[in-house]
Every structure is written in C-alpha cells, then in structure tokens.
Design a protein around this motif. Structure first.
Motif, mmCIF file in Angstrom:
data_model
loop_
_atom_site.group_PDB
_atom_site.id
_atom_site.type_symbol
_atom_site.label_atom_id
_atom_site.label_comp_id
_atom_site.label_asym_id
_atom_site.label_seq_id
_atom_site.Cartn_x
_atom_site.Cartn_y
_atom_site.Cartn_z
ATOM 1 N N ASP A 138 0.827 -1.198 0.000
ATOM 2 C CA ASP A 138 0.000 0.000 0.000
ATOM 3 C C ASP A 138 0.864 1.253 0.000
ATOM 4 O O ASP A 138 0.570 2.220 -0.707
ATOM 5 C CB ASP A 138 -0.948 0.005 1.199
ATOM 6 N N GLN A 142 0.578 4.048 -2.822
ATOM 7 C CA GLN A 142 0.214 5.412 -2.431
ATOM 8 C C GLN A 142 1.304 6.402 -2.846
ATOM 9 O O GLN A 142 1.011 7.505 -3.315
ATOM 10 C CB GLN A 142 -0.021 5.506 -0.918
ATOM 11 N N MET A 145 0.924 6.922 -6.553
ATOM 12 C CA MET A 145 -0.279 7.704 -6.855
ATOM 13 C C MET A 145 -0.028 9.176 -6.568
ATOM 14 O O MET A 145 -0.432 10.053 -7.335
ATOM 15 C CB MET A 145 -1.467 7.185 -6.041
ATOM 16 N N ALA A 166 -13.161 0.175 -4.176
ATOM 17 C CA ALA A 166 -11.979 -0.678 -4.394
ATOM 18 C C ALA A 166 -11.745 -0.879 -5.885
ATOM 19 O O ALA A 166 -10.597 -0.928 -6.335
ATOM 20 C CB ALA A 166 -12.154 -2.018 -3.699
ATOM 21 N N LYS A 168 -12.343 1.222 -8.326
ATOM 22 C CA LYS A 168 -11.710 2.412 -8.873
ATOM 23 C C LYS A 168 -10.245 2.495 -8.438
ATOM 24 O O LYS A 168 -9.365 2.852 -9.219
ATOM 25 C CB LYS A 168 -12.460 3.658 -8.422
ATOM 26 N N TYR A 169 -9.967 2.154 -7.199
ATOM 27 C CA TYR A 169 -8.603 2.182 -6.675
ATOM 28 C C TYR A 169 -7.742 1.246 -7.492
ATOM 29 O O TYR A 169 -6.655 1.583 -7.915
ATOM 30 C CB TYR A 169 -8.619 1.783 -5.197
#
Length: 169
Positions: A138, A142, A145, A166, A168-169
């Motif tokens: 993660d 992150q 992103m 989730a 879309k993530y």
C-alpha cells in the motif's frame, strides 16, 4: 518470532509452510501466462515450484540491487524473477513480518524501496489473490499515486466482489 527465538521460529515456519514442491492448479494456470516476473508477499514456495527458471529475489537482494537492479533483472530473459517482498520461509532471516520490520525495509533501506518503486513504475502489475491490506504494498502504491498524480502505469487486480471504491482504486 521474539518468543520462539530465531532457530525455533525458522523450524516453526518450515513445518507450517512446507509444501514439498507442491503446486496448486491456480499456480499451474498462472505459470502458463507469459508474465515477466512474479511479486509475492507470501512466504511459501509455490510460485518458485511452478516456474523452472525461477530466481528468488529477497528483501536484502532488493536493497543491494536498487532501481537499476530491478531494471536489468527485467531485461534478462534467461530467468523468471520471483520477488518475495516479505522474504521466504526457507530463509527465516529474510522474513518481514511485524510493523517494525515493515518500517525497516521501507524507511531504513532506500534501495529496497527504489527497487519496488521501479517495478511498479516500469511494469504493469496484475494482482491475483491479494487483498490490498498489506501496508508495504500500500505504501508503494500510495507513493506512486501521489508522485504521478494519477498518470502512472495502470495495474490490474482480480478480486471477488470488490465494490465500487476498491474497483476504482
């Protein structure tokens, strides 16, 4: 691990995760898809057993190799890298298990982080059987992103009923 001590912890892992070179149907199917490499947070050896040219890459190796090592590793077609982000049961010293272990590999080992960042930046990832609850992965996602403001390479995941957020993530 602290309670058992290093030797007994290694024995415990060996007993619990011994796979005797077994391979699941899912691993056999995935091995037929021409992926360039595999990245796993699992300690077992199923992926290695499903690829005859498997080359296991552990956290300490990632720290030595850094981003340039990730790049050259993917160019070399003579092997199939199995990147074990959290180590392997066959090397108990390589295991990344606790929050302190995660902090160490992510913040005290910058080349480890650079290695993963390069993989996730230069390659499209396909997540299979992964819950997205791992703080290590993660953090890398992150970070990317944030750095690329949504313009990074797409990654894909096979999830049972992920829900709209989730998905879309």
């Amino acid at each position: 691990r602290d309670r058992l001590g290093a030797f007994e912890f290694a024995q415990y892992l060996g007993e619990r995760l011994s796979d005797s070179s077994r391979m699941s149907r899912t691993h056999r199917i995935l091995a037929q898809i021409p992926f360039r490499a595999a990245i796993t947070t699992n300690f077992d050896s199923f992926i290695e057993h499903s690829h005859p040219r498997a080359q296991v890459i552990l956290p300490e190796m990632m720290e030595r190799m850094g981003a340039a090592g990730a790049e050259s590793m993917l160019r070399d077609r003579s092997n199939f890298p199995v990147i074990k982000m959290h180590g392997t049961a066959t090397d108990a010293d390589s295991i990344v298990l606790t929050r302190a272990d995660f902090r160490t590999v992510l913040f005290d080992k910058p080349k480890y982080r650079d290695f993963l960042r390069r993989l996730f930046t230069d390659s499209t990832m396909f997540f299979c059987g992964y819950s997205f609850r791992d703080p290590n992965v993660d953090f890398v996602l992150q970070d990317l992103m944030s750095s690329y403001a949504g313009k990074a390479r797409p990654h894909y995941a096979l999830l049972p009923s992920p829900g709209a957020i989730a998905m879309k993530y």
